[in-house]
Scaffold this motif. Structure first.
Motif, short mmCIF file in Angstrom:
data_model
loop_
_atom_site.label_atom_id
_atom_site.label_comp_id
_atom_site.label_asym_id
_atom_site.label_seq_id
_atom_site.Cartn_x
_atom_site.Cartn_y
_atom_site.Cartn_z
N LYS A 20 0.81 -1.22 0.00
CA LYS A 20 0.00 0.00 0.00
C LYS A 20 0.84 1.26 0.00
N ILE A 21 2.17 1.12 0.01
CA ILE A 21 3.05 2.28 0.00
C ILE A 21 3.39 2.63 -1.46
N ILE A 22 2.97 3.79 -1.91
CA ILE A 22 3.23 4.27 -3.28
C ILE A 22 4.54 5.05 -3.26
N PRO B 49 7.53 5.44 -13.74
CA PRO B 49 6.20 5.49 -13.13
C PRO B 49 6.27 5.51 -11.61
N PHE B 50 5.11 5.72 -10.98
CA PHE B 50 5.00 5.43 -9.56
C PHE B 50 5.04 3.92 -9.40
N TRP B 51 5.47 3.45 -8.24
CA TRP B 51 5.58 2.02 -8.02
C TRP B 51 5.33 1.70 -6.55
N LYS B 52 4.92 0.48 -6.32
CA LYS B 52 4.64 0.06 -4.95
C LYS B 52 5.88 -0.60 -4.34
N LEU C 43 10.73 6.20 5.36
CA LEU C 43 10.21 6.80 4.13
C LEU C 43 9.51 8.11 4.44
N SER C 44 9.90 9.14 3.73
CA SER C 44 9.27 10.46 3.90
C SER C 44 8.16 10.63 2.88
#
Length: 892
Positions: free
Chosen positions: A326-328, A338-341, A762-763
């Motif tokens: 669930k962390i993008i 791209p965005f990634w999980k 993670l920020s």
């Protein structure tokens, strides 16, 4: 007689002949002696004079007529050279090849008088009397049966008789242990003396510059080869009963695969190949033995990480679909990424748990102590070999290189003796040469750094391509994406390309380094090798280790944050590490370089000579080896080259750097090095005994400049491993989290735990804050997420100091610096204590050296006094006779 008058009158042409080869031996038709001996004969055709060296050339009368001028010059130079060899007392005998009538083999023999004269000039130590001090009993007591199983069978290779020795002097011939003139100088010593003469005999003087030495003649093609002979075939014993068959024994008990578990017969290696080869194999064997302990501890640390990877909390959080799924994560490049999980890095995070564990810290500390123990105990072993092999005072014996002597045209006043001496250049000329050499070395190092920058640019460019081409399943369920992330693909391809570039640059720079060192013109062979060693190692250090240093200490360290990334050259966005750090990529780089280097070296050093010899045998007449003489069989072997041993040392020292400098990221490195070295010893032995001509024996008391290089690597290794643990691995942030998040203000955990660690590292970044809205390229499955995550410790959007480093970041930095300082000081303190506690020379060896020196001086002194007393007695007797003869007439 050395024909001094002839050699003094050399003018601008070829040296005048004082007797050609043909005239000395009164050759009839046919022009050269026919081979009429046995195939393994080591003697002239008279069966009495031993062959100490062989020179090979092509007969000009058999060559192409269009090169008549060149052929005539070569013939005249060769005739002058051979004439002067005869003037120096050597015996020559020419024989045509039985396979190729163009080839002529000139056999060289040094008679007793010449050997004695040059043994004194070269300060060669020779036996005085048998030594009854050296006892080599085993220190293992009840384990004698085990050490005997590992040792060479003494009934096959008999222990060498040991002697007290002293520098040879002809006027003290009676003091030396001369039982048989034919065996007093062993074959290795004979070849060494003859090579000394061959390297210093002139063949031309042009423009007041002497040209001499067999090396120049071989390099210019006047001679095709010059080498001493092997004593027999390696596969079976010689038919000659007087042959010692040392090559056969070395192959059977040292180079054969069935002897891989046995200790090396170092005394026989030293006797056959000389001290320089012997000390290399002694060092390599000792290094391999010490690697066994390092490999055991390294495997234990690896297994600790392997079996505890399932208990790795932070890896579980990455793989958990409710946490990592669930962390993008924010894009790692502009436009195409791209965005990634986070859970797509599940597999790499599991692998990282194996190497980034508490065992890594333990192993890094252990290796810092291990390398000190290895160096200190090797010094003791080296001191023992110096005593046993009579090389303690070798530095006083070393002569100037013939290439140096040839350039000595300037006369200066020696500051110590206040006498005139010749040098190759003035102080100003020497300064200019050193400046030019340093500039050339600096240029090539900058070229290597440029290639490393090129690899970095490749990483930055190709990462974008892999990010665009690889499958983009945001949930991380694609089987390819599960194991092949853009980071992994970029790392593997970049490592392979980096290895290829390293090999190419190595090939080029080897020749450049030799040219620079030749231009520098060191005085002695030791100075030459030390100078070349420093140049080559400096280059190899930058070439092999620069990419590892980049991954360990620079990659991912200066990347900014998604809204304000750092760019290389204003164009390429600086690459980032995986969320778990760059440690796994460093491990991949080390594995590829170490493995690829071992494979390449084996192909280059073993497979290539074997194929060349195989092709040569194929082109020769079938079965010709049965009838061709020993000198012709050896000629068709591959030449080792004067720097062959240098490259062997360089290969092992580079490996030593990988084992020590970056071992915190790869605990299996000592195991790989151990397996490689066990094979390396036997492969090198097989190569020397079967595929290469016999090397000219050389003296050496130690491993030369490689010793201080290893000591420098050992010091640097403590720093690099401490910094890898602190700044490359994720150990320190985890420890800070573990110890601090159970108390305010960081957290309120009831117990010490690692739960929530990933979320803490993670920020947050607001997607709306991208400077260019096209950047980030939002993925269709992003949903209603307005923020993405990135690896750093920064304040979230909306905070008064948004995107600035938070206080926790500075606490982690402080912890990392404190760890580096504490670890360095602890290990350096232990290293200092170990170095102080272990003397370089054992007490027993010191006693043996002093005892031998005392007995040697006493023996020579007593012999001298005995001679004086005998002479005084003779004189007194004669004086008495004279007095009696004078008084008798008066009394009568």
């Amino acid at each position: 007689m050395f024909c001094a008058a002839v050699l003094e009158n050399l003018e601008q042409t070829i040296v005048p002949s004082c007797g050609s080869l043909e005239s000395q031996h009164d050759f009839r038709t046919p022009e050269f002696e026919e081979f009429n001996g046995k195939s393994d004969s080591l003697f002239f055709n008279d069966g009495q004079r031993r062959i100490d060296f062989v020179l090979v050339y092509e007969d000009e009368s058999k060559k192409e007529p269009n090169k008549k001028g060149t052929n005539e010059k070569h013939r005249r130079k060769r005739q002058a050279y051979e004439s002067n060899l005869i003037c120096h007392g050597l015996h020559l005998e020419a024989t045509r090849s039985v396979l190729d009538d163009k080839l002529v083999f000139v056999k060289v023999h040094a008679p007793w008088e010449v050997l004695c004269a040059y043994a004194e000039i070269m300060h060669i130590k020779l036996p005085l009397k048998p030594n009854d001090l050296k006892t080599r009993g085993s220190a293992f007591g009840r384990l004698n049966w085990f050490t005997k199983f590992l040792s060479v069978d003494e009934s096959i290779i008999k222990p060498e008789q040991e002697f007290f020795t002293a520098p040879f002097e002809k006027n003290r011939m009676n003091d030396f242990y001369v039982v048989d003139r034919d065996t007093f100088f062993n074959p290795a010593t004979r070849s060494r003396i003859v090579y000394f003469i061959l390297s210093r005999v002139k063949y031309q003087v042009m423009n007041n510059v002497n040209k001499f030495g067999i090396n120049r003649l071989v390099n210019s093609g006047i001679y095709k080869a010059a080498f001493p002979l092997h004593d027999c075939k390696f596969g079976h014993r010689s038919e000659d009963p007087s042959c010692p068959n040392e090559r056969y024994l070395l192959y059977r008990e040292w180079a054969h695969p069935r002897s891989i578990y046995k200790k090396q017969p170092l005394d026989l290696i030293r006797k056959y190949y000389g001290e320089k080869i012997g000390i290399y194999f002694a060092w390599l064997g000792y290094y391999t033995q010490m690697l066994l302990l390092a490999a055991i501890v390294g495997v234990a640390c690896f297994l600790y990480g392997y079996f505890n990877q399932d208990n790795c909390t932070w890896s579980k959080e990455v793989c958990n679909p409710d946490i990592g799924g669930k962390i993008i994560m924010c894009p790692q490049c502009d436009r195409l990424c791209p965005f990634w999980k986070l859970n797509i890095t599940c597999e790499s995070s599991k692998k990282l748990c194996i190497f980034d564990s508490f065992g890594t810290l333990v192993f890094a500390v252990f290796m810092g102590v291990w390398v000190t123990l290895f160096l200190e105990f090797w010094k003791r072993r080296q001191a023992e070999l110096e005593y046993e092999w009579d090389t303690v005072e070798l530095q006083q014996e070393e002569q100037a290189r013939p290439e140096y002597e040839a350039q000595c045209t300037h006369v200066v006043i020696n500051e110590i003796t206040q006498e005139e001496e010749r040098v190759p250049f003035t102080a100003c000329g020497k300064c200019m040469r050193m400046t030019l050499c340093a500039s050339a070395v600096l240029f090539w190092i900058l070229l290597i750094i440029a290639s490393v920058i090129g690899i970095i640019v490749y990483r930055l460019s190709v990462f974008v391509v892999f990010s665009a081409k690889l499958p983009k399943n945001l949930n991380g369920t694609d089987p390819i994406q599960k194991y092949l992330t853009p980071q992994t693909a970029t790392s593997i391809t970049a490592s392979i390309i980096s290895f290829i570039i390293i090999m190419i640059l190595n090939t080029i720079y080897e020749r450049v380094a030799i040219m620079i060192t030749n231009f520098e013109l060191p005085r002695t062979q030791t100075d030459y090798e030390n100078s070349l060693t420093m140049k080559m190692f400096l280059f190899q250090f930058v070439n092999y280790y620069s990419s590892c240093f980049y991954i360990a200490f620079f990659k991912g360290k200066f990347v900014g944050y998604p809204g304000d990334p750092v760019y290389w050259l204003g164009k390429y966005r600086n690459e980032e590490c995986d969320p778990g750090g760059c440690l796994l990529e460093l491990t991949t780089q080390l594995t590829i370089i170490m493995g690829g280097k071992a494979i390449w070296n084996n192909i280059q050093e073993v497979l290539l000579p074997w194929i060349m010899n195989l092709i040569g045998r194929f082109h020769r007449v079938s079965g010709s080896e049965k009838i061709s003489p020993r000198w012709e069989q050896d000629y068709h072997l591959q030449p080792m080259g004067k720097l062959g041993l240098f490259y062997e040392y360089l290969e092992m020292i580079i490996q030593f750097g990988f084992v020590t400098l970056f071992v915190a990221s790869f605990p299996l490195a000592p195991l790989l090095a151990l397996v490689n070295n066990i094979l390396e010893i036997r492969v090198d032995a097989w190569k020397l005994t079967t595929q290469f001509r016999r090397l000219v024996p050389e003296k050496a008391r130690d491993i030369g400049a490689w010793q201080p290089i290893m000591q420098g690597i050992a010091i640097l290794a403590v720093v690099t491993n401490a910094m890898i643990i602190a700044f490359t691995s994720d150990m320190i942030p985890r420890l800070v989290y573990y110890w601090s998040f159970s108390v305010p203000p960081y957290g309120d955990h009831a117990d010490y735990t690692m739960e929530g660690y990933i979320n803490n590292t993670l920020s947050f970044f607001n997607i709306a804050d991208f400077k260019n809205k096209s950047q980030g390229n939002p993925y269709s499955g992003l949903g209603d997420h307005t923020t993405c995550r990135y690896r750093d410790f920064r304040y979230p959007p909306g905070h008064p100091q948004e995107y600035k480093h938070n206080i926790y970041y500075w606490h982690v930095i402080a912890a990392k610096l404190a760890f580096v300082i504490v670890m360095e000081h602890v290990i350096f303190s232990v290293k200092f204590i170990i170095s102080y506690a272990i003397p370089d020379v054992s007490k027993l060896t010191k006693s043996k050296i002093k005892r031998e020196k005392y007995l040697t001086q006493k023996l020579l002194h007593e012999s001298h006094l005995k001679d004086m007393t005998k002479n005084m007695g003779v004189i007194a007797k004669r004086m008495t006779e004279v007095v009696e003869n004078n008084l008798r007439p008066k009394l009568d």
